[in-house]
Scaffold this motif. Structure first.
Motif, PDB file in Angstrom:
ATOM      1  N   LYS A   3       4.347   1.346  -7.382  1.00 28.05           N
ATOM      2  CA  LYS A   3       3.492   2.415  -7.921  1.00 28.05           C
ATOM      3  C   LYS A   3       2.441   1.852  -8.881  1.00 28.05           C
ATOM      4  O   LYS A   3       1.288   2.263  -8.849  1.00 28.05           O
ATOM      5  N   SER A  30       0.578  13.465  -1.668  1.00 29.54           N
ATOM      6  CA  SER A  30       1.436  12.339  -1.259  1.00 29.54           C
ATOM      7  C   SER A  30       1.100  11.092  -2.071  1.00 29.54           C
ATOM      8  O   SER A  30       1.993  10.401  -2.556  1.00 29.54           O
ATOM      9  N   LYS A  33       2.444  11.398  -5.502  1.00 25.72           N
ATOM     10  CA  LYS A  33       3.901  11.147  -5.546  1.00 25.72           C
ATOM     11  C   LYS A  33       4.192   9.651  -5.472  1.00 25.72           C
ATOM     12  O   LYS A  33       5.112   9.170  -6.135  1.00 25.72           O
ATOM     13  N   TRP A  34       3.409   8.918  -4.679  1.00 28.10           N
ATOM     14  CA  TRP A  34       3.604   7.470  -4.607  1.00 28.10           C
ATOM     15  C   TRP A  34       3.308   6.844  -5.964  1.00 28.10           C
ATOM     16  O   TRP A  34       4.028   5.972  -6.431  1.00 28.10           O
ATOM     17  N   GLU A  38       7.801   9.089  -7.362  1.00 28.06           N
ATOM     18  CA  GLU A  38       8.652  10.130  -6.775  1.00 28.06           C
ATOM     19  C   GLU A  38       9.050   9.796  -5.354  1.00 28.06           C
ATOM     20  O   GLU A  38      10.123  10.157  -4.897  1.00 28.06           O
ATOM     21  N   SER A  39       8.140   9.143  -4.630  1.00 26.15           N
ATOM     22  CA  SER A  39       8.409   8.733  -3.255  1.00 26.15           C
ATOM     23  C   SER A  39       7.611   7.470  -2.967  1.00 26.15           C
ATOM     24  O   SER A  39       6.796   7.042  -3.788  1.00 26.15           O
ATOM     25  N   ILE A  40       7.883   6.882  -1.818  1.00 24.25           N
ATOM     26  CA  ILE A  40       7.121   5.707  -1.387  1.00 24.25           C
ATOM     27  C   ILE A  40       6.656   5.943   0.044  1.00 24.25           C
ATOM     28  O   ILE A  40       7.307   6.659   0.805  1.00 24.25           O
ATOM     29  N   ASP A  42       5.823   5.199   4.037  1.00 24.02           N
ATOM     30  CA  ASP A  42       6.528   4.453   5.075  1.00 24.02           C
ATOM     31  C   ASP A  42       5.834   3.112   5.288  1.00 24.02           C
ATOM     32  O   ASP A  42       4.764   2.835   4.716  1.00 24.02           O
TER      33      ASP A  42
END
Length: 138
Positions: A3, A30, A33-34, A38-40, A42
């Motif tokens: 991040k 998205s 969030k990356w 919060e998320s990564i 694909d």
């Protein structure tokens, strides 16, 4: 890691989250969030991001500035191996990672080139001589 590297590279290229989202084919949310962790993305999206930024996927995911004198992500194919100390007789030890990446073996000869404006460069003697021979033949 990821991040922080994503944020740094986006800012260096003066891109917005929307710019990144558009290039990768996702929503701005998205990307947010990356960047928040919060998320990564694909693997395919991560590869696209690395290509946009001109860095390796490995560096985008794993590079830690603290371990590299606080320097940011290097461009793809560029490396910073750290500092070496020149001995009393001018000898240096080439870091193990550099020897591995450039396939330098113990006892191998290197040519030292210098440019007062650019600095020093080390080139394998066999590669340097091959290039010099090609130039001489032309």
């Amino acid at each position: 890691m990821f991040k922080d590297n994503l944020i740094q590279m986006r800012k260096i290229l003066q891109m917005t989250q929307e710019d990144i989202a558009e290039r990768v084919g996702v929503t701005r949310q998205s990307v947010a969030k990356w960047e928040s962790g919060e998320s990564i993305p694909d693997l395919e999206k991560s590869k696209q991001l690395a290509d946009i930024f001109g860095v390796s996927l490995d560096d985008l995911a794993n590079y830690e500035p603290e371990e590299n004198f606080g320097l940011g992500l290097p461009p793809k194919g560029k490396h910073f191996f750290g500092l070496v100390t020149v001995g009393d007789k001018g000898q240096i030890v080439i870091p193990a990672k550099a020897r591995k990446i450039f396939d330098i073996s113990s006892g191998e000869q290197l040519v030292v080139l210098g440019d007062e404006g650019q600095g020093l460069a080390l080139v394998k003697a066999k590669d340097f001589l091959s290039i010099a021979n090609m130039i001489n033949q032309k």
